[in-house]
Motif scaffolding. Structure first.
Motif, short mmCIF file in Angstrom:
data_model
loop_
_atom_site.label_atom_id
_atom_site.label_comp_id
_atom_site.label_asym_id
_atom_site.label_seq_id
_atom_site.Cartn_x
_atom_site.Cartn_y
_atom_site.Cartn_z
N SER A 56 58.49 -35.47 35.91
CA SER A 56 59.03 -34.41 36.76
C SER A 56 60.43 -34.74 37.24
CB SER A 56 58.10 -34.12 37.95
OG SER A 56 57.97 -35.26 38.76
N ALA A 57 60.70 -36.01 37.53
CA ALA A 57 62.05 -36.40 37.95
C ALA A 57 63.04 -36.24 36.79
CB ALA A 57 62.05 -37.84 38.46
N ILE A 58 62.59 -36.54 35.56
CA ILE A 58 63.45 -36.34 34.39
C ILE A 58 63.76 -34.84 34.23
CG2 ILE A 58 63.60 -36.49 31.87
CD1 ILE A 58 61.89 -39.03 32.04
N ALA A 59 62.74 -34.00 34.39
CA ALA A 59 62.93 -32.56 34.24
C ALA A 59 63.93 -32.03 35.26
CB ALA A 59 61.60 -31.83 34.36
N SER A 70 51.28 -34.64 25.92
CA SER A 70 50.84 -33.56 26.81
C SER A 70 51.81 -32.38 26.80
CB SER A 70 50.69 -34.08 28.24
OG SER A 70 51.94 -34.29 28.83
N ALA A 71 51.30 -31.18 27.04
CA ALA A 71 52.11 -29.96 27.05
C ALA A 71 53.16 -30.00 28.14
CB ALA A 71 51.22 -28.75 27.26
N LYS A 72 52.90 -30.76 29.18
CA LYS A 72 53.85 -30.88 30.29
C LYS A 72 55.19 -31.44 29.82
CE LYS A 72 53.52 -32.53 35.03
NZ LYS A 72 52.75 -33.38 35.92
N ASN A 73 55.15 -32.26 28.78
CA ASN A 73 56.35 -32.92 28.30
C ASN A 73 57.23 -32.02 27.44
OD1 ASN A 73 55.06 -35.08 29.41
ND2 ASN A 73 54.36 -35.89 27.47
N VAL A 74 56.67 -30.94 26.92
CA VAL A 74 57.39 -30.11 25.95
C VAL A 74 58.65 -29.52 26.54
CG1 VAL A 74 57.22 -28.07 24.50
CG2 VAL A 74 55.30 -29.65 24.64
N SER A 75 58.62 -29.02 27.77
CA SER A 75 59.80 -28.36 28.34
C SER A 75 60.94 -29.35 28.54
CB SER A 75 59.46 -27.67 29.66
OG SER A 75 59.09 -28.62 30.63
N VAL A 76 60.62 -30.59 28.93
CA VAL A 76 61.67 -31.59 29.09
C VAL A 76 62.26 -31.95 27.75
CG1 VAL A 76 62.18 -33.90 29.92
CG2 VAL A 76 60.56 -32.48 31.17
N ALA A 77 61.41 -32.17 26.74
CA ALA A 77 61.88 -32.51 25.41
C ALA A 77 62.74 -31.39 24.84
CB ALA A 77 60.70 -32.81 24.49
N PHE A 78 62.35 -30.14 25.09
CA PHE A 78 63.10 -29.00 24.58
C PHE A 78 64.53 -29.01 25.11
CE2 PHE A 78 64.51 -24.56 24.90
CZ PHE A 78 64.49 -24.24 23.56
N GLU A 79 64.71 -29.37 26.38
CA GLU A 79 66.06 -29.40 26.95
C GLU A 79 66.94 -30.41 26.23
OE1 GLU A 79 66.12 -29.48 31.23
OE2 GLU A 79 64.24 -28.38 31.25
N PHE A 80 66.38 -31.55 25.82
CA PHE A 80 67.16 -32.51 25.06
C PHE A 80 67.47 -31.99 23.67
CE2 PHE A 80 65.79 -35.69 28.21
CZ PHE A 80 67.01 -36.31 28.42
N HIS A 81 66.56 -31.23 23.06
CA HIS A 81 66.80 -30.66 21.74
C HIS A 81 68.00 -29.73 21.73
CE1 HIS A 81 63.87 -31.96 18.88
NE2 HIS A 81 62.88 -31.78 19.74
N GLU A 82 68.29 -29.09 22.84
CA GLU A 82 69.40 -28.15 22.91
C GLU A 82 70.77 -28.82 22.95
OE1 GLU A 82 68.40 -25.67 26.23
OE2 GLU A 82 67.04 -24.47 25.03
N TRP A 83 70.81 -30.12 23.11
CA TRP A 83 72.08 -30.84 23.15
C TRP A 83 72.75 -30.80 21.78
CZ3 TRP A 83 73.85 -35.09 26.59
CH2 TRP A 83 73.41 -34.89 27.89
N PRO A 84 74.06 -30.69 21.72
CA PRO A 84 74.74 -30.76 20.43
C PRO A 84 74.62 -32.18 19.89
CG PRO A 84 76.34 -30.65 22.22
CD PRO A 84 74.98 -30.46 22.84
#
Length: 173
Positions: free
Chosen positions: A114-117, A156-170
């Motif tokens: 949650s702190a990472i998010a 866990s599904a909870k991690n997906v939204s945080v990982a997605f934000e990193f995927h958006e990086w160029p």
């Protein structure tokens, strides 16, 4: 404790010999709970503390620069005084503590997700600004790639939204 620990003038604490660290971090060798140090818990605690510091203290134009054309001496003075040592340490080392904890025990990661998010959503640009001033831009992509691999490895599904934000990086600048 000065016979076991070395405290530098800047307040950095280090063990005098690797065997001291090995003893303190081994639950089978250090059987007194008050002295035993769990590397996983220590890294998670420091990572959470770093993220808390950055989430609380980083802000837009944290160095207070009025323009790019500001005189160099004025910039250097502002840069030196703008960040406390705690904020500087947090910016430079938060990811290392997360990755070190994950290497030892991936189960410890939900504690920091949650702190990472929060950090990814609101403070990442300010962190990049600090890393640029600290001349650490070269390490940004490696840090982000390592964190992304870690987040993707967690199931866990909870991690997906945080990982997605990193995927958006160029991937290239």
């Amino acid at each position: 404790l000065h016979s076991l620990l070395l405290v530098s003038e800047k307040g950095k604490v280090a063990v005098l010999h690797k065997s001291v660290k090995d003893f303190l971090t081994s639950p089978t060798r250090c059987t007194v709970p008050d002295f035993h140090v769990s590397l996983v818990n220590a890294n998670v605690y420091v990572a959470q503390s770093c993220l808390s510091v950055m989430n609380g203290q980083l802000r837009q134009n944290v160095f207070g620069l009025s323009s790019v054309s500001e005189p160099v001496k004025s910039k250097e003075q502002k840069l030196l005084s703008a960040l406390s040592p705690v904020v500087r340490y947090s910016c430079l080392h938060w990811a290392t503590h997360i990755l070190d904890a994950a290497k030892l025990d991936a189960e410890a990661m939900p504690k920091v997700l949650s702190a990472i998010a929060i950090f990814c959503r609101s403070k990442i640009l300010q962190w990049v600004e600090v890393m640029a001033v600290e001349k650490q831009l070269g390490s940004l992509q490696g840090i982000c790639n390592n964190l992304l691999k870690l987040l993707e490895s967690l199931s866990s599904a909870k991690n997906v939204s945080v990982a997605f934000e990193f995927h958006e990086w160029p991937t290239e600048c």
